[in-house]
Design a protein around this motif. Structure first.
Motif, mmCIF file in Angstrom:
data_model
loop_
_atom_site.group_PDB
_atom_site.id
_atom_site.type_symbol
_atom_site.label_atom_id
_atom_site.label_comp_id
_atom_site.label_asym_id
_atom_site.label_seq_id
_atom_site.Cartn_x
_atom_site.Cartn_y
_atom_site.Cartn_z
ATOM 1 N N SER A 18 0.843 -1.196 0.000
ATOM 2 C CA SER A 18 0.000 0.000 0.000
ATOM 3 C C SER A 18 0.873 1.238 0.000
ATOM 4 C CB SER A 18 -0.897 0.043 1.246
ATOM 5 O OG SER A 18 -1.772 -1.051 1.284
ATOM 6 N N LYS A 19 0.403 2.294 -0.715
ATOM 7 C CA LYS A 19 1.081 3.586 -0.707
ATOM 8 C C LYS A 19 0.192 4.569 0.028
ATOM 9 C CE LYS A 19 2.811 3.503 -5.260
ATOM 10 N NZ LYS A 19 3.030 4.233 -6.507
ATOM 11 N N VAL A 20 0.769 5.328 0.937
ATOM 12 C CA VAL A 20 0.035 6.352 1.671
ATOM 13 C C VAL A 20 0.611 7.695 1.259
ATOM 14 C CG1 VAL A 20 -0.647 7.208 3.927
ATOM 15 C CG2 VAL A 20 -0.276 4.761 3.606
ATOM 16 N N MET A 21 -0.282 8.572 0.758
ATOM 17 C CA MET A 21 0.138 9.899 0.315
ATOM 18 C C MET A 21 0.053 10.888 1.482
ATOM 19 S SD MET A 21 0.373 8.663 -2.621
ATOM 20 C CE MET A 21 -0.413 7.507 -3.707
ATOM 21 N N ALA A 22 0.749 12.000 1.358
ATOM 22 C CA ALA A 22 0.780 13.019 2.410
ATOM 23 C C ALA A 22 -0.579 13.665 2.644
ATOM 24 C CB ALA A 22 1.821 14.085 2.078
ATOM 25 N N ASP A 23 -1.522 13.527 1.693
ATOM 26 C CA ASP A 23 -2.866 14.097 1.887
ATOM 27 C C ASP A 23 -3.834 13.100 2.523
ATOM 28 O OD1 ASP A 23 -3.440 12.328 -0.168
ATOM 29 O OD2 ASP A 23 -4.332 13.841 -1.484
ATOM 30 N N MET A 49 -9.556 7.191 1.432
ATOM 31 C CA MET A 49 -9.037 8.374 2.124
ATOM 32 C C MET A 49 -9.079 8.100 3.625
ATOM 33 S SD MET A 49 -7.828 11.243 1.460
ATOM 34 C CE MET A 49 -7.852 12.986 1.513
ATOM 35 N N MET A 50 -7.963 8.312 4.300
ATOM 36 C CA MET A 50 -7.941 8.104 5.749
ATOM 37 C C MET A 50 -8.752 9.192 6.436
ATOM 38 S SD MET A 50 -4.066 6.746 6.531
ATOM 39 C CE MET A 50 -4.375 6.574 8.287
ATOM 40 N N LYS A 51 -9.460 8.801 7.491
ATOM 41 C CA LYS A 51 -10.275 9.723 8.268
ATOM 42 C C LYS A 51 -9.554 10.066 9.565
ATOM 43 C CE LYS A 51 -14.614 7.883 6.510
ATOM 44 N NZ LYS A 51 -14.282 6.681 5.792
ATOM 45 N N ASP A 52 -9.966 11.178 10.157
ATOM 46 C CA ASP A 52 -9.358 11.610 11.405
ATOM 47 C C ASP A 52 -9.433 10.507 12.459
ATOM 48 O OD1 ASP A 52 -8.006 13.956 12.375
ATOM 49 O OD2 ASP A 52 -9.574 14.079 13.887
ATOM 50 N N GLY A 53 -8.310 10.234 13.095
ATOM 51 C CA GLY A 53 -8.244 9.196 14.122
ATOM 52 C C GLY A 53 -7.814 7.841 13.606
ATOM 53 N N MET A 59 -2.520 3.744 10.193
ATOM 54 C CA MET A 59 -2.080 2.597 9.407
ATOM 55 C C MET A 59 -0.688 2.228 9.892
ATOM 56 S SD MET A 59 -1.589 1.961 5.326
ATOM 57 C CE MET A 59 -3.276 1.566 4.923
ATOM 58 N N HIS A 60 -0.559 0.978 10.309
ATOM 59 C CA HIS A 60 0.744 0.482 10.727
ATOM 60 C C HIS A 60 1.583 0.218 9.479
ATOM 61 C CE1 HIS A 60 -0.335 0.218 14.920
ATOM 62 N NE2 HIS A 60 -1.446 -0.418 14.592
ATOM 63 N N LYS A 61 2.886 0.143 9.664
ATOM 64 C CA LYS A 61 3.782 -0.021 8.511
ATOM 65 C C LYS A 61 3.554 -1.328 7.753
ATOM 66 C CE LYS A 61 7.512 -1.363 11.569
ATOM 67 N NZ LYS A 61 8.791 -0.954 12.108
ATOM 68 N N ASP A 62 2.829 -2.265 8.384
ATOM 69 C CA ASP A 62 2.495 -3.515 7.679
ATOM 70 C C ASP A 62 1.219 -3.389 6.852
ATOM 71 O OD1 ASP A 62 0.473 -3.565 9.585
ATOM 72 O OD2 ASP A 62 1.099 -5.446 10.503
ATOM 73 N N GLY A 63 0.589 -2.194 6.869
ATOM 74 C CA GLY A 63 -0.612 -1.941 6.078
ATOM 75 C C GLY A 63 -1.907 -2.154 6.825
ATOM 76 N N MET A 64 -1.858 -2.583 8.083
ATOM 77 C CA MET A 64 -3.082 -2.811 8.850
ATOM 78 C C MET A 64 -3.649 -1.488 9.346
ATOM 79 S SD MET A 64 -3.968 -5.445 11.959
ATOM 80 C CE MET A 64 -2.842 -4.822 13.156
ATOM 81 N N MET A 65 -4.950 -1.273 9.078
ATOM 82 C CA MET A 65 -5.641 -0.055 9.502
ATOM 83 C C MET A 65 -6.201 -0.236 10.899
ATOM 84 S SD MET A 65 -5.698 2.425 7.196
ATOM 85 C CE MET A 65 -7.142 3.367 7.627
ATOM 86 N N MET A 66 -6.128 0.815 11.678
ATOM 87 C CA MET A 66 -6.681 0.832 13.035
ATOM 88 C C MET A 66 -7.489 2.107 13.198
ATOM 89 S SD MET A 66 -5.251 -1.849 14.564
ATOM 90 C CE MET A 66 -5.418 -1.537 16.283
ATOM 91 N N LYS A 67 -8.580 2.003 13.932
ATOM 92 C CA LYS A 67 -9.372 3.195 14.248
ATOM 93 C C LYS A 67 -9.059 3.612 15.670
ATOM 94 C CE LYS A 67 -13.085 2.211 11.106
ATOM 95 N NZ LYS A 67 -13.134 3.134 10.068
ATOM 96 N N LYS A 68 -9.246 4.887 15.948
ATOM 97 C CA LYS A 68 -8.981 5.438 17.270
ATOM 98 C C LYS A 68 -9.851 4.812 18.321
ATOM 99 C CE LYS A 68 -9.898 9.901 18.347
ATOM 100 N NZ LYS A 68 -9.737 11.311 18.325
#
Length: 88
Positions: free
Chosen positions: A55-60, A72-76, A79-88
């Protein structure tokens, strides 16, 4: 007064626990800005990052997954460096 101190203590403990889960190379959307963890400290993300799952994560906050899907990532969100998404 005791109630306010207790609530503040609980919020601080939760914040510290969340920060300890973050490791170098992790990224997060915070207050509408992308942040990255480098040497244990969060700093503004200035360039795209490639995660180990492709996965590529852009600065925006745009995420391009290896399969070509985009989100698009939402506030809170983190994403860990292995690509796993976590919510606050």
């Amino acid at each position: 007064m005791k109630k306010a101190v207790l609530i503040a203590s609980m919020m601080l403990a939760a914040s510290v626990a969340f920060a300890q889960e973050m490791k170098d190379g992790d990224v997060m959307m915070k207050d509408g800005k992308m942040m990255m963890v480098d040497k244990g400290k969060a700093m503004p993300m200035t360039k795209e990052m490639m995660m180990s799952d492709g996965s590529k994560v852009m600065a925006d906050g745009t995420v391009m997954k290896k399969d070509g899907s985009k989100m698009m990532m939402k506030d809170g969100e983190t994403m860990h460096k292995d690509g796993m998404m976590m919510k606050k």
